[in-house]
Design an enzyme around this catalytic site. Sequence first.
Site, PDB file in Angstrom:
ATOM      1  N   LEU A  68       0.956  -0.974   0.130  1.00 49.19           N
ATOM      2  CA  LEU A  68       0.109  -0.002  -0.246  1.00 49.19           C
ATOM      3  C   LEU A  68       1.023   1.133   0.059  1.00 49.19           C
ATOM      4  O   LEU A  68       1.663   1.467   1.061  1.00 49.19           O
ATOM      5  CB  LEU A  68      -0.894   0.007   1.095  1.00 49.19           C
ATOM      6  CG  LEU A  68      -1.948  -1.157   1.161  1.00 49.19           C
ATOM      7  CD1 LEU A  68      -2.813  -1.242   2.467  1.00 49.19           C
ATOM      8  CD2 LEU A  68      -2.863  -0.944  -0.096  1.00 49.19           C
ATOM      9  N   GLU A  69       0.905   1.884  -1.119  1.00 56.17           N
ATOM     10  CA  GLU A  69       1.814   3.068  -1.383  1.00 56.17           C
ATOM     11  C   GLU A  69       1.327   4.505  -1.107  1.00 56.17           C
ATOM     12  O   GLU A  69       1.607   5.490  -1.387  1.00 56.17           O
ATOM     13  CB  GLU A  69       2.436   2.910  -2.827  1.00 56.17           C
ATOM     14  CG  GLU A  69       3.233   1.550  -2.969  1.00 56.17           C
ATOM     15  CD  GLU A  69       3.984   1.399  -4.271  1.00 56.17           C
ATOM     16  OE1 GLU A  69       3.987   2.503  -4.958  1.00 56.17           O
ATOM     17  OE2 GLU A  69       4.453   0.416  -4.685  1.00 56.17           O
TER      18      GLU A  69
END
Length: 340
Positions: free
Chosen positions: A166-167
């Site tokens: 999850l960026e």
Amino acid sequence: MHLTPIPRKAALAVASLVAAATAFALPAAAQAAPAAPTAAAPAASAAAVPAHAVTGYWQDFDNGAKVQKLTDVPDQYDIIAVAFANATTTPGQISFSLDPAVGYSSDDQFKADIAAEQAKGKSVVLSVGGQNGTVSVNDAASASAFADSAYALMQQYGFNGIDIDLENGLNSTYMAQALHQLASKAGSGFVLTMAPQTIDMQSTSAEYFKTALAVKDILTVVNMQYYNSGSMLGCDGKVYSQGTVDFITALACIQLQGGLDPSQVGIGVPASSSAAGSGYVDPSVVNDALDCLAKGTNCGSFKPPTTWPGIRGAMAWSTNWDASAGNAWSSSVGAHVHAL
């Protein structure tokens, strides 16, 4: 994990990085951790993740890299992360569907290939997020929705676990809650991997780092992305530029001194120069960094304060870009990791 080779702007200027160093106090030594979990559920044929393992991301989309079936992935890869699961309109919930571009005629064919890889001793996990991923787990309800939907997908396809990539931010309290719920549902052998960006692992107070430490009891490996980064701090407080052995070793040292077990730390790099906007290194640089961290040999100017023979291994983005370059990355780094 970037879908297309678009460079991410450096998150902090050098001055900010240096200032941050004064606020980050590393523990005197890495904390002890339980042995890394092995991969068994839900497919009975799955084998334990090796002590030194190679992770590769398999693209469920076509972005110009060679399109593959899962069974095309070289045997050097021990963990295959299927990229990516997507968010739904329900907070925390994830879904997955095959892109027709990858050539599978049915879900059943894909499931059969997952089982075939597991029969060879590989673990296959579902990666959540990516550059464009927007899965949000910010309360108890969304944590449960995440755990329930991820477990349903594990059961449906036979995945051994999940990967957190999850960026666009995450909440450590509720993501850790969701992952523990999922691990409880999955039972022994659950495989949990992570692929944070470099900025996410600069300090133990960062939400991603806090998440990794909060799920240390169920965490298999963190393969930080040492690319599309810009300059970052090493554990010695000095600033290092990406694309060098020093960048890899000095930043890995932060994770190792910050509380992760060596078996939970891997080196994430692009499999070819086309796989990322910046930060590609020759496989020999990855091998040198592994030697430096594990044995204290082949280091650059940065000399780690100790060695970590149990360092887990390395990760490639992606198996498709590796194939486009003749599988040169996995041939070199895979053999080196397994010989550690």
